[in-house]
Design an enzyme around this catalytic site. Sequence first.
Site, PDB file in Angstrom:
ATOM      1  N   TYR A 161     -14.542  97.991  -4.870  1.00  0.00           N
ATOM      2  CA  TYR A 161     -14.716  96.892  -3.932  1.00  0.00           C
ATOM      3  C   TYR A 161     -15.645  97.521  -3.217  1.00  0.00           C
ATOM      4  CZ  TYR A 161     -12.984  92.865  -0.201  1.00  0.00           C
ATOM      5  OH  TYR A 161     -12.961  92.590   0.379  1.00  0.00           O
TER       6      TYR A 161
HETATM    7  P1  NAD Z   1      -9.196  84.407  -2.006  1.00  0.00           P
HETATM    8  O1  NAD Z   1      -9.068  84.952  -3.280  1.00  0.00           O
HETATM    9  O2  NAD Z   1      -8.702  83.092  -1.056  1.00  0.00           O
HETATM   10  O3  NAD Z   1     -11.055  83.409  -2.245  1.00  0.00           O
HETATM   11  C1  NAD Z   1     -12.249  83.519  -3.688  1.00  0.00           C
HETATM   12  C2  NAD Z   1     -12.154  82.678  -3.762  1.00  0.00           C
HETATM   13  O4  NAD Z   1     -13.074  83.339  -4.989  1.00  0.00           O
HETATM   14  C3  NAD Z   1     -11.114  82.253  -4.927  1.00  0.00           C
HETATM   15  O5  NAD Z   1     -10.392  80.570  -4.632  1.00  0.00           O
HETATM   16  C4  NAD Z   1     -11.438  82.723  -6.649  1.00  0.00           C
HETATM   17  O6  NAD Z   1     -10.083  81.539  -7.665  1.00  0.00           O
HETATM   18  C5  NAD Z   1     -12.984  82.707  -6.416  1.00  0.00           C
HETATM   19  N1  NAD Z   1     -13.131  83.867  -7.092  1.00  0.00           N
HETATM   20  C6  NAD Z   1     -12.765  84.983  -7.731  1.00  0.00           C
HETATM   21  N2  NAD Z   1     -13.529  85.158  -8.860  1.00  0.00           N
HETATM   22  C7  NAD Z   1     -14.454  84.214  -8.812  1.00  0.00           C
HETATM   23  C8  NAD Z   1     -15.595  83.958 -10.020  1.00  0.00           C
HETATM   24  N3  NAD Z   1     -15.339  84.837 -11.227  1.00  0.00           N
HETATM   25  N4  NAD Z   1     -16.301  83.278 -10.125  1.00  0.00           N
HETATM   26  C9  NAD Z   1     -16.010  82.604  -8.800  1.00  0.00           C
HETATM   27  N5  NAD Z   1     -14.814  82.482  -7.403  1.00  0.00           N
HETATM   28  C10 NAD Z   1     -14.214  83.730  -7.798  1.00  0.00           C
HETATM   29  O7  NAD Z   1     -10.010  85.212  -0.691  1.00  0.00           O
HETATM   30  P2  NAD Z   1     -11.122  84.926   0.711  1.00  0.00           P
HETATM   31  O8  NAD Z   1     -10.166  86.010   1.352  1.00  0.00           O
HETATM   32  O9  NAD Z   1     -10.752  83.471   1.056  1.00  0.00           O
HETATM   33  O10 NAD Z   1     -12.296  85.768   0.120  1.00  0.00           O
HETATM   34  C11 NAD Z   1     -13.318  85.174   0.734  1.00  0.00           C
HETATM   35  C12 NAD Z   1     -14.452  86.617   0.301  1.00  0.00           C
HETATM   36  O11 NAD Z   1     -14.197  87.377   1.888  1.00  0.00           O
HETATM   37  C13 NAD Z   1     -14.753  87.526  -0.659  1.00  0.00           C
HETATM   38  O12 NAD Z   1     -15.692  88.116  -1.325  1.00  0.00           O
HETATM   39  C14 NAD Z   1     -13.809  88.691  -0.172  1.00  0.00           C
HETATM   40  O13 NAD Z   1     -14.356  90.275  -0.712  1.00  0.00           O
HETATM   41  C15 NAD Z   1     -14.364  88.246   1.322  1.00  0.00           C
HETATM   42  N6  NAD Z   1     -12.913  89.291   2.338  1.00  0.00           N
HETATM   43  C16 NAD Z   1     -12.560  88.774   2.481  1.00  0.00           C
HETATM   44  C17 NAD Z   1     -11.406  89.561   3.426  1.00  0.00           C
HETATM   45  C18 NAD Z   1      -9.654  89.209   3.705  1.00  0.00           C
HETATM   46  O14 NAD Z   1      -9.026  89.804   4.126  1.00  0.00           O
HETATM   47  N7  NAD Z   1      -9.435  87.745   3.125  1.00  0.00           N
HETATM   48  C19 NAD Z   1     -11.879  89.962   4.676  1.00  0.00           C
HETATM   49  C20 NAD Z   1     -13.116  91.128   3.901  1.00  0.00           C
HETATM   50  C21 NAD Z   1     -13.790  90.399   3.128  1.00  0.00           C
END
Ligand code: NAD
Length: 254
Positions: A161
């Site tokens: 990641y």
């Molecule tokens: P989440 O799991 O709630 O949402 C992620 C979404 O991406 C989901 O709806 C999932 O179905 C979709 N997804 C997964 N694989 C996919 C694919 N192959 N094609 C299309 N869609 C796909 O997570 P989140 O926390 O809302 O994350 C959103 C972004 O923020 C991500 O890139 C994550 O790495 C980043 N992020 C999150 C955090 C955190 O703590 N939540 C922190 C830093 C960065």
Amino acid sequence: MSRRNNVIDLSGRVAVVTGGAQGIGLAVARRLLASGAKVAIWDIDEAEMARAVQALSSLGDVKGFRCDQSAIEAVDEAASATERALGGLDLLVNNAGIAGPAAPVVDYDPAAWRQIVDIDLNGVFYCCRRLVRGMIERNYGRIVNVSSVAGKEGNPNAAAYSAAKAGVLALTKSLGKELAGHDIAVNALTPSPARTRILEQLTEAQVAYMLGKVPRARFVEVDEAAAMVVFMLSDENAFTTGATFDLSGGRTTY
Ligand code: NAD
């Protein structure tokens, strides 16, 4: 006193939010609609996406397109279907991502490594590759690539990641410079932990480790992420490009 939202005018713009079915992407989609943009959600989770589209439909023009962004053909198909439905695509939020299993590098399953890189890094490349051409033709575009503090710092037991998210930062820098002669801005966002479904892929110890490093000592709210993203997508964000907007509550102040 409750906080007042900035008013950002995105009327007439068409946006794609990958992974917009829930979490940060859903909050971004909601804020985009409230700002007047038309929104296409691309997500692999059809059931969650259908719920999101229904929940948001009273706010404006929002449509869902099934897309597994780790497959280049799926990205190209979703883009063509979105263009037919909504017109030329001005705004792209590369937000979809997975965390993957927690394990040290010596034990990391190579198949899991490849899947994380395919979704979190290669998928961002596929989406940029397909949508940037139209942005160049129209000489307008705003792209936000959602990375993570992990991409700056490297989190233990999350090397795949962290590496993928670092790749997203480098892709953003390269693409921002390539497109600097156009009215196209390409920037990245590095959030610290937000309370979304992705945290279920991590161990409690990992979440505690990450949160313990945040000087603000709390999760970032998804609406706080959305507020920064809509500014990054606005007409007024016309100078900064190839940059990383920090959203880490003081953790990564560089
Ligand atoms: P989440 O799991 O709630 O949402 C992620 C979404 O991406 C989901 O709806 C999932 O179905 C979709 N997804 C997964 N694989 C996919 C694919 N192959 N094609 C299309 N869609 C796909 O997570 P989140 O926390 O809302 O994350 C959103 C972004 O923020 C991500 O890139 C994550 O790495 C980043 N992020 C999150 C955090 C955190 O703590 N939540 C922190 C830093 C960065």
